[in-house]
Structures are given as C-alpha cells and as structure tokens.
Design an enzyme around this catalytic site. Structure first.
Site, PDB file in Angstrom:
ATOM      1  N   ASP A   1      45.582 -34.285  33.570  1.00 39.48           N
ATOM      2  CA  ASP A   1      47.533 -34.078  33.495  1.00 39.48           C
ATOM      3  C   ASP A   1      47.637 -32.947  33.541  1.00 39.48           C
ATOM      4  O   ASP A   1      47.560 -32.136  32.145  1.00 39.48           O
ATOM      5  CB  ASP A   1      48.300 -34.947  33.280  1.00 39.48           C
ATOM      6  CG  ASP A   1      49.545 -34.519  32.296  1.00 39.48           C
ATOM      7  OD1 ASP A   1      49.951 -34.106  33.275  1.00 39.48           O
ATOM      8  OD2 ASP A   1      49.627 -34.892  31.594  1.00 39.48           O
TER       9      ASP A   1
ATOM     10  N   ASP B   1      56.327 -29.066  35.831  1.00 36.76           N
ATOM     11  CA  ASP B   1      54.950 -30.098  35.332  1.00 36.76           C
ATOM     12  C   ASP B   1      55.164 -31.069  36.088  1.00 36.76           C
ATOM     13  O   ASP B   1      56.209 -31.836  36.594  1.00 36.76           O
ATOM     14  CB  ASP B   1      56.272 -30.637  33.827  1.00 36.76           C
ATOM     15  CG  ASP B   1      54.975 -31.984  33.403  1.00 36.76           C
ATOM     16  OD1 ASP B   1      54.122 -32.016  33.375  1.00 36.76           O
ATOM     17  OD2 ASP B   1      56.040 -33.127  33.190  1.00 36.76           O
TER      18      ASP B   1
END
Length: 435
Positions: free
Chosen positions: A80, A290
């Site tokens: 991630d 993000d």
C-alpha cells in the site's frame, strides 16, 4: 491509505491490486528497474497464479491498490503506497486463507525491546511502539479510520520482490486485532507500506523512484520500481512535495504531500481564496496523493464550492437522487439517478485539480461511480469527490480513482510527484513486450 484506511475494505477506500512473487533470491540493486504487469478483475475471486517468469505477476482488483510479495517462507503480502510499516498475519484464524509462520522461516528474527530498532527507527509511526512485558519483544499496533486495528511484534526477515531480495527487512508480525472486514481481510496475508517513512518498503529497499499506471476494471496496468524513461511517455508535469519537519498534530510528515492551489469546473475557476488550500498551524489541510484511497476527498468549504458548481453545470443533464439523506460511503452526498443505460459522460464538465506546477484533469467516467446494488431501470451514480469533514479527516486526499489512465511517478530523489495522461493498457503492452 493515509495511514487510516483498512487494508482491504472501503470506508475512504481503496482499490486492491494483488501480485504474487515467487521467492527467487539475489542481491537487490536500487538502480535496476523492475517492470510488473497487472490485470484488473472484480473482487471477490481466488488469487491468480504467478506467471512462469519471476518478474511477471497478475493481480486482482476491488476498489483499492495493493501488491503481494514473498516474505521468508512462502506466503504473499499486500503493498500500500499510503502506509509505512509492512506487516503480516502471524496467527491462524478461520477467515485467513494463509498466514506467515515465523517457525518456518530460518531468516526470521524478532526485535527485542532493547534494540535501537524499537525506538529510533520507529519515530514516524502514529502509535509509538511499546515493550511486551511477557516476551520482552518490541510491540507495535496500527489502527484505521474504520475502527479496525492490528497489533503484534516488530521483526526482521527476508523480503522478495520479483528476482530481488532484501534480507533483514523490518516488519510487523501481527497476531491480534479487530476488524469490521474479516471477509476482505481473509483475501490477504498482510500489507506492504510504500510511503516516505523510515520503515517503509521504499526506504528499506533504497528506492529513489517508482511509478504506476492504473486502468479501469478488466483492463491492464503496470508497476515500475526504478527509473521509467520512455520516449513514448512524453513529458510529465511535476509538482514538488511539501516537506514538513516539525511535528504537527494533524500533518502526516511521511505522506506524499503536494500543494493544491485551486479547482476549475469546465472553464469556471472556483471562487476560493488560496488560504482555503493551505494547512493551518496544526497541519490540518494538507493535500496527500494516495493510491490507497479510492476516491478524492476535500475539506468542507472546498467540497461545498465544487459540489455547488458541478450541480449548476449539470442541471438538466443529470437528475439528482430525490432522497436528501442519501450519502454514499459516508462522505459522498451528491448522487444521481439514471433510469436507463449510462450517464452521458461527454456532456459533463471536466474538473481540473490545479497544483503547484501541474494540473490533474478528471473527466468522463472518472467523475461518476455506479453504486453497487443499483441496477435495472433505477441506477444510482455518485460524484467521485467526497467531503473530508464527514469522515472526520483533516486533509485533502487525491485517491486512485482519479489517477486512472495517468502515469504516476513518485520521484523521491527530487522530492516531487509527476503525472501525465496515458492509456494504461497500451503503456503496459509496450513495457511488457520487453520483459
């Protein structure tokens, strides 16, 4: 995931790419570029098998961005780009398809409380590590915005990516936690963090640059670790990272923070002062890029101005859902009812996010997202921008949905993020033909 989203579900969330890497061992060379093919699919499905080449892998997609790697003994894990500490499930549970078993890894080493790794290397974690009084091991815990959490001990082991290895990588060996998403958690063994923190995969592997290109469902994409200089790529537009050294209560110092300066809908620039986009003295109001968050979230005043202008420019083109209490995913309160077919995307105005030195164009299908469960002659599509205030977030977050068909480069060497519009399926075909 901005350090606050669950690694496999969706409250602010995410799109998950899963990759499985065979455990091949050699020295890691930071200057060497690695190219990985991606193939999106709808969740839930079983994991795809890795291809015969150690540097080729497939992944699966629901609504976030993650990547699987080999660590120690066979299990895979998820990456991630919005998190720091990598972790693996280390305790068997009914909902988990696989776990990491430290006893099966000859290279596994738990970190005792007395080691400097337990203090000096963990300064960027939101929750400081502590000492487990029973085991005398370094205890770590991570919590997420959807009320899930995971905890365990800090450890070292050998991590593998493609044909490259990294012995002695620090990660969390997690053996307890609470989650509202056990079904989704069962699809992964752990998480690999890629932000700018000291414990992230980026820093531990010595990466100075990485890139990715995300396409839509049932299409292809590509992940690049290392330099990505291709003649067909064209010129990327760069925006500098905002680097903050002071510890501020609402500022994530290891996120990929950029400066958002304005938003334009069609040809209309929203009438907002620049101060609306500048963090205050507490750090609240930073703008983070993000890949671990699905949609884009804006602080209340900015979101309201965008919502109002988009409503105005789509009047007569889209029909607003007649239930004023309808909110999608807790923060997206502008939704439309489409009685048949799809919305007329060509009639929608572009939304341009204006950064320092670059602009990101959000257009067509990226502006609306079909709500699951709506179908037949009563489909609901929601505006893909949400209100950060409704989630209790003190930041602007640029999610991966708006990064689709953009070449996204994270250039740590020059402290900047670059992007350019690209057909990701074509880009991956060009690159994978050389692998």
């Amino acid at each position: 995931m901005v350090g606050s989203s669950s690694p496999a579900t969706i409250i602010l969330q995410i799109s998950i790419f899963l990759f499985t890497f065979p455990p091949t061992f050699c020295n890691f060379l930071p200057s060497q570029t690695l190219v990985f093919p991606l193939q999106t699919q709808n969740f839930p499905h079983r994991l795809s098998a890795a291809s015969s080449s150690s540097d080729k892998l497939s992944f699966q997609h629901n609504v976030s961005l993650t990547v699987s790697l080999a660590a120690g003994s066979p299990p895979s894990m998820v990456l991630d780009t919005g998190s720091e500490l990598s972790w693996l499930h280390c305790k068997k549970a009914p909902n988990l398809r696989s776990v990491f078993d430290p006893a099966r890894s000859s290279s596994y080493l738990p970190v005792p409380c007395s080691r400097p790794d337990c203090a000096t290397r963990t300064r960027d974690l939101h929750i400081p590590p502590s000492c487990d009084p029973k085991t005398k091991l370094c205890h770590v815990a991570i919590s997420y915005a959807d009320a899930s959490s995971i905890e365990g001990n800090l450890a070292r082991d050998t991590f593998v990516i493609g044909s490259k290895t990294r012995p002695g990588t620090l990660f969390g060996c997690m053996d307890s936690g609470s989650s509202s998403t056990s079904e989704e958690d069962g699809k992964t063994t752990g998480l690999m963090g890629m932000n700018r923190g000291a414990l992230s995969f980026v820093n531990q592997m010595g990466l100075s640059r990485f890139s990715y290109c995300i396409s839509g469902l049932d299409s292809t994409g590509v992940l690049i670790l290392g330099d990505a200089r291709f003649s067909w790529l064209g010129s990327l537009k760069y925006t500098p990272l905002v680097l903050e050294t002071r510890p501020l209560p609402y500022f994530d110092r290891v996120a990929y923070t950029v400066r958002l300066e304005g938003i334009r809908v069609g040809s209309k620039l929203l009438p907002l002062p620049k101060s609306a986009f500048v963090p205050d003295h507490t750090g609240a109001g930073q703008t983070m890029v993000d890949s671990g968050t699905q949609f884009t979230f804006l602080l209340g005043p900015v979101y309201t101005a965008l919502r109002t202008e988009f409503l105005k420019q789509t009047e007569g083109v889209l029909r607003v859902v007649d239930d004023p209490n309808f909110v999608f995913q807790g923060a997206m309160d502008l939704c439309y009812r489409v009685e048949s077919g799809q919305p007329d995307y060509k009639s929608l105005p572009d939304v341009n996010l204006i950064f320092n030195g670059a602009e990101m164009r959000v257009s067509g299908q990226k502006l609306l997202y079909r709500v699951n469960g709506s179908g037949g002659n009563n489909q609901v599509y929601c505006f893909t921008f949400g209100n950060s205030d409704l989630l209790g977030m003190e930041a602007f977050v640029i999610g991966h949905h708006h990064q689709q068909n953009l070449w996204m480069e994270y250039d740590l060497a020059n402290s900047r993020v670059g992007f350019a519009e690209v057909k990701c399926d074509l880009a991956s075909q060009r690159l994978l033909s050389r692998v």
